[in-house]
Every structure is written in structure tokens, then in C-alpha cells.
Design a protein around this motif. Structure first.
Motif, PDB file in Angstrom:
ATOM      1  N   VAL A   1       0.855  -1.188   0.000  1.00  0.00           N
ATOM      2  CA  VAL A   1       0.000   0.000   0.000  1.00  0.00           C
ATOM      3  C   VAL A   1       0.894   1.243   0.000  1.00  0.00           C
ATOM      4  CG1 VAL A   1      -1.757   1.252   1.319  1.00  0.00           C
ATOM      5  CG2 VAL A   1      -1.794  -1.246   1.261  1.00  0.00           C
TER       6      VAL A   1
ATOM      7  N   ARG B   1       8.540   6.653  13.049  1.00  0.00           N
ATOM      8  CA  ARG B   1       8.562   6.602  11.575  1.00  0.00           C
ATOM      9  C   ARG B   1       7.548   5.602  11.035  1.00  0.00           C
ATOM     10  NH1 ARG B   1      12.472   9.355   9.540  1.00  0.00           N
ATOM     11  NH2 ARG B   1      12.785   8.126   7.648  1.00  0.00           N
TER      12      ARG B   1
ATOM     13  N   ASP C   1      16.852   6.397   8.723  1.00  0.00           N
ATOM     14  CA  ASP C   1      15.751   5.521   9.115  1.00  0.00           C
ATOM     15  C   ASP C   1      16.379   4.338   9.844  1.00  0.00           C
ATOM     16  OD1 ASP C   1      12.889   4.818   8.781  1.00  0.00           O
ATOM     17  OD2 ASP C   1      13.709   3.112   7.698  1.00  0.00           O
TER      18      ASP C   1
ATOM     19  N   LYS D   1       9.195   9.088   1.683  1.00  0.00           N
ATOM     20  CA  LYS D   1       9.594   9.936   0.546  1.00  0.00           C
ATOM     21  C   LYS D   1      10.655   9.246  -0.324  1.00  0.00           C
ATOM     22  CE  LYS D   1      10.310  13.519   3.341  1.00  0.00           C
ATOM     23  NZ  LYS D   1       9.614  13.127   4.572  1.00  0.00           N
ATOM     24  N   THR D   2      11.447   8.364   0.286  1.00  0.00           N
ATOM     25  CA  THR D   2      12.525   7.726  -0.483  1.00  0.00           C
ATOM     26  C   THR D   2      11.966   6.935  -1.663  1.00  0.00           C
ATOM     27  OG1 THR D   2      13.621   7.504   1.658  1.00  0.00           O
ATOM     28  CG2 THR D   2      14.668   6.402  -0.201  1.00  0.00           C
TER      29      THR D   2
HETATM   30  N1  LIG Z   1       4.561   2.041   1.122  1.00  0.00           N
HETATM   31  C1  LIG Z   1       5.207   1.671   2.203  1.00  0.00           C
HETATM   32  N2  LIG Z   1       4.807   0.595   2.903  1.00  0.00           N
HETATM   33  C2  LIG Z   1       5.449   0.212   4.009  1.00  0.00           C
HETATM   34  N3  LIG Z   1       6.526   0.837   4.514  1.00  0.00           N
HETATM   35  C3  LIG Z   1       6.970   1.910   3.857  1.00  0.00           C
HETATM   36  C4  LIG Z   1       6.355   2.377   2.677  1.00  0.00           C
HETATM   37  N4  LIG Z   1       7.030   3.451   2.250  1.00  0.00           N
HETATM   38  C5  LIG Z   1       8.040   3.634   3.124  1.00  0.00           C
HETATM   39  N5  LIG Z   1       7.998   2.728   4.092  1.00  0.00           N
HETATM   40  C6  LIG Z   1       8.909   2.632   5.242  1.00  0.00           C
HETATM   41  O1  LIG Z   1       8.752   3.815   6.001  1.00  0.00           O
HETATM   42  C7  LIG Z   1       9.984   4.175   6.599  1.00  0.00           C
HETATM   43  C8  LIG Z   1      10.265   5.640   6.341  1.00  0.00           C
HETATM   44  O2  LIG Z   1      10.467   5.858   4.965  1.00  0.00           O
HETATM   45  P1  LIG Z   1      11.495   6.960   4.435  1.00  0.00           P
HETATM   46  O3  LIG Z   1      12.813   6.759   5.055  1.00  0.00           O
HETATM   47  O4  LIG Z   1      11.418   6.948   2.973  1.00  0.00           O
HETATM   48  O5  LIG Z   1      10.831   8.259   5.058  1.00  0.00           O
HETATM   49  P2  LIG Z   1      11.084   9.780   4.688  1.00  0.00           P
HETATM   50  O6  LIG Z   1       9.777  10.369   4.435  1.00  0.00           O
HETATM   51  O7  LIG Z   1      12.105   9.870   3.626  1.00  0.00           O
HETATM   52  O8  LIG Z   1      11.638  10.336   6.068  1.00  0.00           O
HETATM   53  P3  LIG Z   1      12.625  11.588   6.325  1.00  0.00           P
HETATM   54  O9  LIG Z   1      11.827  12.818   6.111  1.00  0.00           O
HETATM   55  O10 LIG Z   1      13.020  11.405   7.730  1.00  0.00           O
HETATM   56  O11 LIG Z   1      13.726  11.457   5.359  1.00  0.00           O
HETATM   57  C9  LIG Z   1      11.028   3.247   6.030  1.00  0.00           C
HETATM   58  O12 LIG Z   1      11.353   2.274   6.988  1.00  0.00           O
HETATM   59  C10 LIG Z   1      10.372   2.620   4.834  1.00  0.00           C
HETATM   60  O13 LIG Z   1      10.821   1.317   4.614  1.00  0.00           O
END
Ligand SMILES: Nc1ncnc2c1ncn2[C@@H]1O[C@H](COP(=O)(O)OP(=O)(O)OP(=O)(O)O)[C@@H](O)[C@H]1O
Length: 749
Positions: free
Chosen positions: A88, A406, A377, A116-117
């Protein structure tokens, strides 16, 4: 080992890839999201609608989809996502992926830990896949991250999601020794994940480095990369990139500055801020505490906090490398009962990466600078983020606390604020950051200062670290831009120094200058009768309204502190806290007295039997008194003078020899000490420049004015006196007296 695939198989694969790509292109173009729309606000698709091509050669709508298998992605990407259990989409992924897949520029903003990654990795992979990018095409995408650890983390995510693709990718970050090898291969890489400095190094130094065909540029933590710290590097990088490209910018705290965007030449960017309407700017499952902690109690509070949370994984932010090093080293020696680690920009890269991975795996306390504030993360959730030093601004606060709570997990954070930093609360409130105001339970505080003091006696190295921690902290406050919050003159610096275990307060040149100029301006204000009210400015306590969480009565479980109302008026602040606001340095300012090394030498006074005073050399000068021992005969007198001159010469020669030997030994010692210091750290020295610390060192090498600190304790006085003798070549008072006594004795004998 994989078996080599047959020619026929590869041909088939190419054909089916081609088919897939043309289907994906048609699907993407069939019903693209409207420009300026946010797909999250569209009605959701029916639950089971993964079908792309519908019967009548039309395609299913993908804007508004909530699952990865409902949007036009290649099978390779979808398989990898499914295998990694990404099914999802998160809000930012739902909002940005449909636009990004259409090739639009994106400015994505979403809370920390919201995924966001993937929102930029997926479009990069898909774009290159649909362009049929191959090894011979070179660099197709550049992803820039502000820190090495974050770049490493993005690289790991790319490896997971891109594992079925055939692209080559490289992690180009500073601090790695294999730059020559990188230079040989960088042109063969399709996706570069890099820090700005290293990328620029390749652009400048790598022969034939070519990114002229590059398709997608990504800036993660875009606001950070666009800020002044990276300005030069980024401008130079952008100037070497093709204008025709897709640009994706992501951050939890996004820039909207027209100037910044102009620098990147974005084309009608889609601004997708999925949490703009949210009540809070931080994750919902994050519980945030703020406490007022006087500067001299910060370490007591931190120590007590660690001791009462031995089962937690904790990330502790301090404002400088030197502080991180000192607190880490000192607390480690005190064995708190939980593994301690430290991370900062001055560490060797391998060590940094190792610490980061260890902290991901194990319950421990990680002391860090802001190098860990953004994007990271940590695999198994961080329970607590502790901000010992106030972050430079609200954005920095949001990123720091974002290392916990997170995705769907919860987390807690605590911020120690000095009484003089209360304005930060106003700013957090304005930025929709909900905080509980708690007050420390003094009876549970475990003071650590006395333990530190004895540690510092035992380990002189640690004392050196403490001094540098002290200096760099004050300098960091001095250099902060937001003067509403940070005022170095409001800090109780002597108390702070003592709380680090230091026997005396190190002298800070910039602070002395600041105090002088402030005193001068106050003086000039005082002569103006109408402005005389400003006289008490330093005692003024601003009336702060403090924002607390709407769920204020929901108490955060904790032993160390309890929920409290923030101080809202002057009265509440007056007693103990006002004390903290008074710059003690002004009261305790030490007066420096100059010693004139060319002053007349002091005379030794001798009492005779009747108690009359008699200067020692008067005995030989007095030709009239006729007293015993007085030389009346001119020949005798001449003989006496000759003997005395010889004696003096001899004594002087001996003295010079001793002195030269002493100096030589001292210089050798100093050299060895410096050498050891230099070897120990990569670039430790820069941090005390501008401080009184290296002034002292420099002064030792110079012939210069000598200062005598009238208030300092004996240890310092002796050191200064020692320097006086060394630098001027003059003899000290005691030595002059000893010499005179020697002469007298020789006269009597
Ligand atoms: N669609 C998804 N389903 C399940 N888990 C997810 C999904 N997208 C991201 N995640 C998980 O959510 C966590 C946070 O993702 P991510 O590091 O990309 O956040 P971010 O928004 O980039 O945070 P920051 O602003 O701190 O950089 C990670 O552990 C990632 O594996």
C-alpha cells in the motif's frame, strides 16, 4: 551462480520488455493526473483493480490509486516492491508517483518517516527502464543527499527496489579512499547517489565525466541542499547538468523560495505537500516533551535520563563534534549500563558507517551531531530522541525528532531548553509542533558533575576534551543566526564550566570582546536619560505564551519529569531562572594586569639587630658607618666588586644553562604533545581557533606581552609566570631574591 542466458531467451526478453514499455507509456499518457491536482484527494479506485489495459483498448485510472500494483510500474519494480512487502502506498507516494511517472518536476513535502525515499527511487527506475537505459548510456540519474549516511541509506533502498533491473549504480560520498577507482568507473554507472562535494569532485577531476544525457535529478532533503551551506557546490553542479531533465525535490520541510527554484530551472513543478492540512507538522504518533533545564544541569539531566531508560534505544543530539566526543568519552568511563556510541562528521567514513549500522541493530545510546538529524531511518525503531542542545531552528527540530515515530510506529522526544531559549516554544507553536511542557523532578536527578571532575583529574586528555566542548558550545551559540533564541551573554558560563567537571573556566576571547562591546553600549545608553530603562535589559524575562499539545492532560509516562504548566509570567521565572539569565561573566569578569618585565627589580630588605632596615647592598656602599663588615679600603672595595662580578657572571652562566635546558625539554614535550594530538584526530585543531586555548599556545612561541590573571588560582598564575620567564628571558622575582641572598652569603663568608 547464474547460468548465462541463451541468445534466444535474451531476444524474447527484449521483445517482452519492449511490449511492456509501450503499454506503460500508453497507460501513463491515457489519463494523466491534472496538473496542479493532488491525486490523494481523488476518489479511491475500487479495491481489486490492478488491471492496466481494459477491454476496449482503454486503461484504468492510476491517479488516486492506493496500491503499487494499481499504477503503471514495470514488472521488475512491482516484483521487488512486493518482495520487500511494500504493497500500500503512503500519502506522499500516492500524491507524487502519478505526476512523477508523467515526467513532471516535483516539489514533495511530507512529514518525516512518511516514505519519501520510494517516492523518488521508483520514478528514477521507471524513467530509465522506459528509456531502455543501458550500461553504455552512462549516467542517467543523479540523486543528491546532504549526508553520507543518508546517501548510503538511499543506496540500500535502491538495491532493494531495483534488484530485478539491470542498471548499475554507485555510491559516491566523501571520506572514501577509493576515489581513483571511482574515477575509472563513474562513467559506466547509470545511477549516482552522492553527496554534493564528491559529485563536484568527479565533475572537476574525472576525465571525460559525462552527465550530459542525464534524465532525472533528485535532491533529497532539498531545503538543506539548497541552503547556503551547499550553495556554491550546488550551483557548480547544476551548471554542468543538461537543462532538459526531470527534477524531483523532497523534504519534510520544503523550500518554496522562488530564487531556489529558479536556480534549479524547474518547469511548472507540482507542489505536493500532503500534510499541509494536518493539525501537526510532526508525526501523529510522536509524543514530544520540552523541559527547561539550566545549562549547568544539562549533563545531570542527560545522565539521569540515560540511567532511567536503560532499556531504550536513544538518539542524543548535541551541537558540536567536540561535545559529542566529550560526553561520549566521559559517560563511557562512568559505565551507565547501556552501550554508548557516537557519530559526528569528523570521524573516519568507515567508522561512521559501522556506527550507523550498529545503532540500527542494537539497543544503545547514540550521541550525535546534526549529521544524523535528517533522513536516517534506523532499522529498529528509536524509542527516544533527546535534544540536549536547542536546534538552530524549527526545521532542524522537526528533522531531529523525525528519527523516531517513523512510518506507523510511535516514538518520544524530549528537548532541553535553557531559560533564555524560551522563544523556541513560540516558534514551535507557530509551526504546528505540539509539545508537552514537563518539569524535571529534581529529587530524581543524579548529579554527575562531581564524578566528571574526578574523571578529569584522572584523565588529562578528558580535561582537554571538556575544555574544547565548553568552547565549541559557547561558540555555536555565539554563531547561531536566531538571536531571539540564542544569546551567549545570557549563559552562566562559570557554572557551566564547573558542570563539565572543569577546575576553572577556560577563557574565551570572542566572549570577552562581546562582553566589552555590550558593556560599552550599555554605558552609552546609561548616559541617555530617556533610555535609562534599558539598563536592566539583561534581567528582563520575556513573557512567553507556551504552546502545549491539545491532548495536554495525556501524561507521558516517565519517572524523571512530570507534566507541568509552562512558566507564563515573569514572577514564575524570577527566582531561580532569573539567576540563569544574568550573565555572570560580567560580574566575575577577571581583570588582567600587565606585568612590566622591565620594571625596577624589587629590593630585598634586611633587618639589623636593632630592627632597623638595611638594604643589602647599602652595606658595601656605606663608607661612613664603620660598622663591622663594611668595606672602607678602596682596594678592598675594588677587589670585592671584582669578586662579585665574577660570582654574578658565574651564577648567570649556570642559570642560563639551566634555563636553556629547561626550555629545550619543554619545547620537545610540546612538540610531542602536538604531534600526538594531530595524529589522534583528523582535524581537531580548527575547533579551538579563535579560543583563548590556542592563543595561549601561540603566545608561548612568541615574545609578547605577558598577562597576569589577578583572579585565577595558583596553578594558572604559576603557568603564566613560567611563560613570562620563557618569553622575555627575564628572571622571576623569586629567582632574583635567591640570587641576592646567594650574593649576601658569599659576602659574609
Ligand atoms: N509504502 C510503504 N509501505 C510500508 N513501509 C513503507 C512504505 N514506504 C516507506 N515505508 C517505510 O517507512 C519508513 C520511512 O520511509 P522513508 O525513510 O522513505 O521516510 P522519509 O519520508 O524519507 O523520512 P525523512 O523525512 O526522515 O527522510 C522506512 O522504513 C520505509 O521502509
Amino acid at each position: 551462480m547464474r547460468r548465462p542466458k541463451s541468445k534466444e531467451f535474451r531476444k524474447q526478453q527484449r521483445l517482452s520488455e519492449q511490449e511492456e514499455i509501450s503499454l506503460l507509456n500508453s497507460w501513463i499518457q491515457f489519463q494523466p493526473p491534472d496538473s496542479g491536482s493532488n491525486p490523494v484527494s481523488l476518489p479511491p479506485l475500487p479495491k481489486n483493480s490492478p488491471v492496466a489495459r481494459l477491454e476496449d483498448n482503454t486503461y484504468s485510472r492510476y491517479a488516486g490509486a492506493s496500491r503499487f500494483d494499481q499504477i503503471p510500474l514495470s514488472k521488475k519494480t512491482k516484483d521487488a516492491l512486493r518482495e520487500a512487502k511494500f504493497v500500500v502506498m503512503t500519502d506522499i507516494q500516492r500524491a507524487s508517483l502519478p505526476h512523477a511517472l508523467c515526467g513532471r518536476d516535483i516539489l514533495g513535502a511530507a512529514k518525516t518517516g512518511s516514505g519519501k525515499t520510494l517516492a523518488f527511487i521508483i520514478p528514477v527506475l521507471e524513467k530509465l527502464y522506459r528509456e531502455r537505459w543501458g550500461p553504455e548510456d552512462g549516467v542517467g540519474s543523479i540523486i543528491i543527499s546532504p549526508t553520507r549516511e543518508l546517501a548510503g541509506q538511499i543506496f540500500d533502498v535502491l538495491k532493494i527496489v531495483g534488484k530485478h533491473h539491470n542498471f548499475s549504480a554507485g555510491l559516491l560520498i566523501g571520506g572514501r579512499k577509493d576515489v581513483d577507482m571511482e574515477k575509472e568507473h563513474v562513467n559506466e554507472l547509470n545511477i549516482l547517489i552522492c553527496t554534493p562535494g564528491r559529485l563536484l569532485q568527479h565533475m572537476d577531476e574525472t576525465p571525460n565525466f559525462d552527465c550530459s544525457q542525464m534524465q532525472v535529478l533528485v535532491l533529497d532533503e532539498a531545503d538543506r541542499i539548497l541552503d547556503s551551506g551547499f550553495k556554491k557546490e550546488l550551483n557548480a553542479i547544476i551548471s554542468q547538468l543538461p537543462k532538459r531533465r526531470q527534477t524531483l525535490l523532497f523534504s519534510a520541510t520544503q523550500t518554496k523560495s522562488i530564487q531556489d527554484l529558479a536556480r534549479l530551472s524547474l518547469k511548472d513543478p507540482e507542489y505536493l505537500s500532503v500534510h499541509e492540512e494536518s493539525l501537526t507538522a510532526t508525526p501523529t504518533l510522536l509524543k514530544q516533551i520540552v523541559m527547561i533545564v539550566p545549562l549547568n544541569q544539562k549533563l545531570d539531566m542527560l545522565w539521569s535520563f540515560i540511567k532511567t531508560h536503560l532499556q531504550s534505544k536513544m538518539l542524543v543530539f548535541l551541537s558540536s563534534c567536540k561535545q559529542v566526543k566529550f560526553v561520549f568519552e566521559a559517560f563511557k568511563k562512568l559505565h551507565p549500563g547501556i552501550p554508548l556510541k557516537c557519530l559526528h562528521g569528523r570521524m573516519k567514513q568507515e567508522r561512521r558507517m559501522a556506527i550507523y549500522s550498529e545503532f540500527c541493530e542494537k539497543r544503545s545510546v547514540l550521541f550525535s551531531t546534526d549529521v544524523a538529524a535528517r533522513g536516517l531511518d534506523f532499522n529498529k525503531a528509536v524509542d527516544w530522541v533527546v535534544q540536549v542542545d536547542c536546534p538552530e531552528n524549527v526545521a532542524s527540530y522537526i528533522h531531529r525528532v523525525g528519527r523516531t515515530a517513523r512510518y506507523k510506529s510511535g516514538g518520544k522526544s524530549v528537548l532541553f531548553l535553557l531559560p533564555s531559549e524560551m522563544q523556541m516554544l513560540e516558534k514551535l507553536k507557530a509551526a504546528k509542533v505540539p509539545v508537552h511542557f514537563n518539569k524535571p523532578r529534581q529529587e530524581l536527578l543524579q548529579p554527575v558533575s562531581s564524578l566528571l571532575a574526578s574523571l578529569l583529574v584522572k584523565y588529562p586528555d578528558l580535561q582537554h576534551r571538556a575544555q574544547r566542548a565548553f568552547i565549541t558550545y559557547l561558540r555555536s551559540i555565539h554563531l547561531q543566526k536566531d538571536k531571539d533564541i540564542f544569546d551567549v551573554l545570557k549563559l552562566p558560563i562559570d557554572k557551566y564550566s564547573a558542570s563539565l567537571g572543569l577546575p576553572m573556566t577556560p577563557k574565551i576571547r570572542f566572549l570577552n570582546q562581546k562582553i566589552k562591546s555590550k558593556a560599552a553600549s550599555e554605558k552609552s545608553i546609561l548616559v541617555e536619560p530617556e533610555d535609562s530603562s534599558k539598563e536592566n535589559n539583561v534581567l528582563e524575562v520575556s513573557r512567553n505564551k507556551i504552546y502545549t499539545d491539545p491532548l495536554e492532560d495525556e501524561k507521558i509516562e516517565n519517572d524523571l519529569f512530570e507534566l507541568a504548566d509552562p512558566p507564563t509570567n515573569e514572577d514564575e521565572m524570577k527566582s531561580s531562572e532569573i539567576e540563569e539569565l544574568i550573565p555572570e561573566t560580567r560580574v566575575l569578569k577577571k581583570k588582567k594586569l600587565k606585568i612590566n618585565v622591565h620594571r625596577p627589580v624589587g629590593t630585598r630588605v634586611v633587618f639589623d639587630d636593632e630592627g632597623n632596615t638595611l638594604p643589602p647592598l647599602a652595606r658595601i656602599a656605606d663608607t661612613q658607618s664603620g660598622k663591622e663588615g663594611v668595606l672602607l679600603d678602596p682596594e678592598q672595595k675594588a677587589e670585592f666588586y671584582r669578586r662579585m662580578r665574577d660570582d654574578l657572571k658565574k651564577a648567570d652562566k649556570e642559570d642560563k644553562l639551566i634555563e636553556r635546558k629547561r626550555l629545550r625539554e619543554k619545547r620537545i614535550k610540546q612538540k610531542m604533545k602536538f604531534k600526538a594530538g594531530n595524529e589522534e584526530e583528523e582535524d581537531d585543531q580548527d575547533d579551538i581557533s579563535g579560543s583563548e586555548g590556542d592563543e595561549t599556545i601561540n603566545r608561548r612561541h612568541k615574545k609578547s606581552k605577558v598577562y597576569f590573571d589577578s583572579d585565577s588560582d595558583e596553578g594558572e598564575r604559576n603557568e603564566v609566570a613560567g611563560n613570562a620567564r620563557t618569553s622575555s628571558g627575564a628572571v622571576t622575582l623569586e629567582e632574583q631574591e635567591a640570587l641576592a641572598l646567594k650574593l649576601l652569603n658569599s659576602m659574609h663568608s
